[in-house]
Design a protein around this motif. Sequence first.
Motif, PDB file in Angstrom:
ATOM      1  N   LEU A  48       0.866  -1.178   0.000  1.00 30.64           N
ATOM      2  CA  LEU A  48       0.000   0.000   0.000  1.00 30.64           C
ATOM      3  C   LEU A  48       0.906   1.234   0.000  1.00 30.64           C
ATOM      4  N   LEU A  49       0.903   1.973  -1.091  1.00 30.19           N
ATOM      5  CA  LEU A  49       1.824   3.090  -1.245  1.00 30.19           C
ATOM      6  C   LEU A  49       1.085   4.423  -1.176  1.00 30.19           C
ATOM      7  N   ASP A  50       1.518   5.263  -0.277  1.00 33.05           N
ATOM      8  CA  ASP A  50       0.968   6.605  -0.104  1.00 33.05           C
ATOM      9  C   ASP A  50       1.445   7.494  -1.258  1.00 33.05           C
ATOM     10  N   VAL A  51       0.491   8.079  -1.993  1.00 33.19           N
ATOM     11  CA  VAL A  51       0.851   8.973  -3.099  1.00 33.19           C
ATOM     12  C   VAL A  51       0.276  10.372  -2.874  1.00 33.19           C
ATOM     13  N   SER A  52       0.063  10.742  -1.619  1.00 32.71           N
ATOM     14  CA  SER A  52      -0.422  12.094  -1.325  1.00 32.71           C
ATOM     15  C   SER A  52       0.695  13.099  -1.589  1.00 32.71           C
ATOM     16  N   ASN A  53       0.341  14.372  -1.680  1.00 31.41           N
ATOM     17  CA  ASN A  53       1.321  15.411  -2.017  1.00 31.41           C
ATOM     18  C   ASN A  53       2.464  15.488  -1.017  1.00 31.41           C
ATOM     19  N   SER A  54       2.197  15.120   0.242  1.00 35.22           N
ATOM     20  CA  SER A  54       3.258  15.181   1.251  1.00 35.22           C
ATOM     21  C   SER A  54       4.402  14.229   0.940  1.00 35.22           C
ATOM     22  N   MET A  55       4.155  13.223   0.079  1.00 30.93           N
ATOM     23  CA  MET A  55       5.202  12.267  -0.277  1.00 30.93           C
ATOM     24  C   MET A  55       6.233  12.874  -1.221  1.00 30.93           C
ATOM     25  N   LEU A  56       5.992  14.109  -1.670  1.00 33.65           N
ATOM     26  CA  LEU A  56       6.980  14.798  -2.511  1.00 33.65           C
ATOM     27  C   LEU A  56       8.027  15.536  -1.679  1.00 33.65           C
ATOM     28  N   SER A  57       7.843  15.576  -0.373  1.00 29.06           N
ATOM     29  CA  SER A  57       8.807  16.261   0.483  1.00 29.06           C
ATOM     30  C   SER A  57      10.177  15.606   0.363  1.00 29.06           C
ATOM     31  N   GLU A  58      11.204  16.422   0.512  1.00 29.95           N
ATOM     32  CA  GLU A  58      12.554  15.991   0.170  1.00 29.95           C
ATOM     33  C   GLU A  58      13.427  15.710   1.380  1.00 29.95           C
ATOM     34  N   ASP A  59      12.799  15.365   2.528  1.00 30.71           N
ATOM     35  CA  ASP A  59      13.623  15.003   3.675  1.00 30.71           C
ATOM     36  C   ASP A  59      14.251  13.628   3.509  1.00 30.71           C
ATOM     37  N   LEU A  60      13.774  12.822   2.533  1.00 26.40           N
ATOM     38  CA  LEU A  60      14.453  11.623   2.060  1.00 26.40           C
ATOM     39  C   LEU A  60      14.804  11.851   0.597  1.00 26.40           C
ATOM     40  N   ALA A  61      16.056  11.651   0.244  1.00 25.98           N
ATOM     41  CA  ALA A  61      16.510  11.949  -1.111  1.00 25.98           C
ATOM     42  C   ALA A  61      16.039  10.881  -2.093  1.00 25.98           C
ATOM     43  N   PRO A  62      15.636  11.239  -3.312  1.00 23.86           N
ATOM     44  CA  PRO A  62      15.402  12.621  -3.770  1.00 23.86           C
ATOM     45  C   PRO A  62      14.084  13.193  -3.236  1.00 23.86           C
ATOM     46  N   ASN A  63      13.115  12.313  -2.947  1.00 26.00           N
ATOM     47  CA  ASN A  63      11.917  12.682  -2.188  1.00 26.00           C
ATOM     48  C   ASN A  63      11.321  11.396  -1.621  1.00 26.00           C
ATOM     49  N   ARG A  64      10.327  11.542  -0.787  1.00 25.86           N
ATOM     50  CA  ARG A  64       9.765  10.376  -0.102  1.00 25.86           C
ATOM     51  C   ARG A  64       9.219   9.340  -1.091  1.00 25.86           C
ATOM     52  N   LEU A  65       8.483   9.797  -2.095  1.00 27.23           N
ATOM     53  CA  LEU A  65       7.836   8.878  -3.031  1.00 27.23           C
ATOM     54  C   LEU A  65       8.861   8.137  -3.873  1.00 27.23           C
ATOM     55  N   GLU A  66       9.839   8.851  -4.391  1.00 26.68           N
ATOM     56  CA  GLU A  66      10.844   8.205  -5.220  1.00 26.68           C
ATOM     57  C   GLU A  66      11.663   7.227  -4.395  1.00 26.68           C
ATOM     58  N   ASN A  67      11.941   7.580  -3.152  1.00 23.24           N
ATOM     59  CA  ASN A  67      12.656   6.679  -2.264  1.00 23.24           C
ATOM     60  C   ASN A  67      11.867   5.388  -2.064  1.00 23.24           C
ATOM     61  N   ALA A  68      10.538   5.526  -1.897  1.00 22.77           N
ATOM     62  CA  ALA A  68       9.683   4.353  -1.712  1.00 22.77           C
ATOM     63  C   ALA A  68       9.621   3.505  -2.978  1.00 22.77           C
ATOM     64  N   ARG A  69       9.534   4.158  -4.131  1.00 26.63           N
ATOM     65  CA  ARG A  69       9.473   3.412  -5.398  1.00 26.63           C
ATOM     66  C   ARG A  69      10.739   2.595  -5.607  1.00 26.63           C
ATOM     67  N   ARG A  70      11.879   3.171  -5.305  1.00 26.45           N
ATOM     68  CA  ARG A  70      13.135   2.439  -5.457  1.00 26.45           C
ATOM     69  C   ARG A  70      13.183   1.231  -4.525  1.00 26.45           C
ATOM     70  N   ALA A  71      12.702   1.414  -3.319  1.00 20.69           N
ATOM     71  CA  ALA A  71      12.693   0.306  -2.364  1.00 20.69           C
ATOM     72  C   ALA A  71      11.790  -0.827  -2.843  1.00 20.69           C
ATOM     73  N   ILE A  72      10.612  -0.472  -3.384  1.00 20.41           N
ATOM     74  CA  ILE A  72       9.691  -1.504  -3.888  1.00 20.41           C
ATOM     75  C   ILE A  72      10.306  -2.231  -5.076  1.00 20.41           C
ATOM     76  N   ALA A  73      10.996  -1.498  -5.945  1.00 20.81           N
ATOM     77  CA  ALA A  73      11.653  -2.125  -7.098  1.00 20.81           C
ATOM     78  C   ALA A  73      12.706  -3.130  -6.643  1.00 20.81           C
ATOM     79  N   GLN A  74      13.457  -2.784  -5.603  1.00 23.92           N
ATOM     80  CA  GLN A  74      14.448  -3.714  -5.068  1.00 23.92           C
ATOM     81  C   GLN A  74      13.773  -4.934  -4.450  1.00 23.92           C
ATOM     82  N   LEU A  75      12.641  -4.714  -3.798  1.00 23.85           N
ATOM     83  CA  LEU A  75      11.892  -5.831  -3.233  1.00 23.85           C
ATOM     84  C   LEU A  75      11.446  -6.788  -4.331  1.00 23.85           C
ATOM     85  N   ILE A  76      10.907  -6.244  -5.423  1.00 23.81           N
ATOM     86  CA  ILE A  76      10.437  -7.087  -6.533  1.00 23.81           C
ATOM     87  C   ILE A  76      11.588  -7.897  -7.113  1.00 23.81           C
ATOM     88  N   ASP A  77      12.768  -7.284  -7.219  1.00 17.40           N
ATOM     89  CA  ASP A  77      13.927  -7.995  -7.763  1.00 17.40           C
ATOM     90  C   ASP A  77      14.340  -9.175  -6.897  1.00 17.40           C
TER      91      ASP A  77
END
Length: 345
Positions: free
Chosen positions: A95-124
């Motif tokens: 379940l992935l949060d895609v609200s606007n707050s996920m664009l915040s950049e306290d995790l590089a490059p932002n929260r959403l992109e950080n989560a997407r990369r993690a999910i991609a690694q999980l799938i691999d």
Amino acid sequence: MLRFAHTGFLWGLAAIPLFILFFGWLSQWKKRAIASLGDKHVVKQLMPAVSSSTPWIKFALFLLAYASLITGLADPQVGSKMEEVKRESADLMILLDVSNSMLSEDLAPNRLENARRAIAQLIDNLHNDRIGLVVFAGQAYVQLPVTTDYSAAKLFLNTINTNMVPTQGTAIGAAIDLGIRSFDFKNGTGKSIIIITDGENHEDDAISAAKDALEKDVTVNVIGVGSVDGAPIPMYYNGQKSGFRTDSTGKPVVTKLNEDMCKQIAAAGNGTYVRASNANSGLNIIMDQIAKMQRKTVSSKSFRDFEDRFQFFLGLALLCLVAEFFISNKKSSRLSKVKLFEVRS
């Protein structure tokens, strides 16, 4: 089991009937041309060395060479082994949060992109487990039903952005309910939900939803993304950052990780809470817990070790072309001397 690696080449076999029609028309044209010269028996005696059968032999060799070449280009493959494969499988719903707050950049490059990369690694790193994907903001939507098609999962993952859910907010409870409904409870496999969010739930009772999931033997794990200090929410125009979101007083809106909410949801769902960082997404810790889930052994028969057989067809095509090249349209002088049915007195 036979299959072709490049089935598109097989359309070339459709030209064979055209070749046959053209050769038949050409043969008739030659007969009419010879007949126009005079009596066919007289003309035949004037051309004693011309064979009437070799053109057909050469044409048959050409057709065989052409068909073999096309088949070889299609690369026929044979499954040399068939064995029973046993797989142990579990079902995961992310379940992935895609609200606007996920664009915040306290995790590089932002929260959403950080989560997407993690999910991609999980799938691999998945092998037999099935995976599904739900995106949510103010509402929740199934982005990918539970599947073992990891390529499709990564394809759908690449399309995720904050604009795909029209209603803003963070309805974690609705996402959990939708994740539960997306499972097939008849297959008997262990089931788990992984929520990736900043925890700013403003819409519903996520804790009650997590308890409902646990009653159905679905564990609920949470990965918190963001920082407790928070960060402003950037805005974009034509792909370029155009500033930050502000409140009614003109001050930037700061979004913070609601770690208490995330911990409560994970506790209610008998799962694990992990806080993501730039160095560690936290998914590996979650997966260590999920590895202990009940898995159902699934047996299936499958072909494997497909071996190419194109070389045999290409070799046959070459052999036929060489034979066709060396066959002359003239009668063999040696064979013409052989008279099997001549009556001697």
